[in-house]
Design a protein around this motif. Structure first.
Motif: not given
Length: 253
Positions: A152-156, A204-209, A213-216, A246-247
């Protein structure tokens, strides 16, 4: 032997840090030049979650009793402590290195190989560290935002940190086969348990936003910068910061 083992990954760190982690975030606090590719991986990860990760974690959480799941997660966490100690030393946080070494010793012995966590009750609470944090301590920039397959999300910088943490993992390097696969299995079980425990928050973030992508991306960058003591994403003060932190901490850690 150890010097030879460490020289290659550390040389890779130096090269990639110079090549990929120098760009600064834009005025909005976000550096996402790979957004098109990132969104593709984000969508793939969502599809994988729906098809595999969620059903497996739900079955695991439903079939395996909570104390057993917690015990297996404790073992996985305990086996990860030596890698944390390595990063403590690399960051010259010798007090944390001693603290985490004592935590490992207590949980590995009194805690029956890590099944239980008596160390926390003795004041030896978890103090996490990773190689992405080590790179930050060494002055390496965050680099661009990236989405990794499955992870999932990261940085270089943090993506490189994940690779180096795997390469330098003391327990993983000491264990032979099939013991090394048991450690991997425990980590997978730990992730499945976390996915199950925080299913509502994650979904709630992955499916309901409106734009998951922007929220994650916001959640990850916000929390990671908070951990490191750097500025959060511009405008993020209007978000629900408790949920954001928390997420990331509960699922991706």
């Amino acid at each position: 032997m150890l010097a030879a083992h460490l020289s290659r990954p550390l040389a890779l760190v130096a090269l990639l840090a110079l090549a990929g982690c120098s760009a600064a975030p834009g005025p909005d606090g976000i550096n996402d030049p790979y957004e098109e590719v990132n969104r593709g991986w984000h969508d793939t990860n969502i599809a994988l979650d729906k098809a595999v990760i969620k059903p497996v974690s739900t079955a695991y959480g439903t079939v395996v009793p909570d104390p057993v799941r917690k015990g297996l997660s404790n073992v996985s966490d305990t086996l990860g402590i030596p890698g944390v100690v390595v990063n403590d030393v690399l960051q010259l946080k010798l007090g944390d290195a001693l603290h985490n070494t004592a935590r490992f010793a207590v949980n590995a012995t009194i805690g029956l190989g890590g099944l239980f966590d008596p160390a926390t009750g003795m004041g030896l609470e978890e103090r996490d560290a990773d190689f992405g944090q080590t790179l930050y301590t060494w002055g390496v920039g965050e680099g661009a935002y990236v989405v990794l397959p499955v992870y999932g999300p990261s940085t270089e910088r943090d993506a490189l940190g994940v690779v180096v943490d795997i390469v330098l993992d003391p327990v993983g390097n000491l264990l032979g086969n099939p013991e090394a696969s048991y450690k991997t299995g425990l980590k997978v079980a730990d992730l499945a348990d976390t996915r199950y425990r925080y299913s509502d928050l994650y979904e709630s973030v992955l499916y309901d936003s409106a734009d998951s992508y922007a929220q994650m991306r916001l959640s990850y960058l916000d929390n990671r910068r908070y951990e490191l003591g750097t500025p959060i994403v511009a405008g993020a003060e209007t978000a629900d910061q408790t949920t954001t932190y928390d997420l990331y901490e509960d699922f991706y850690e």
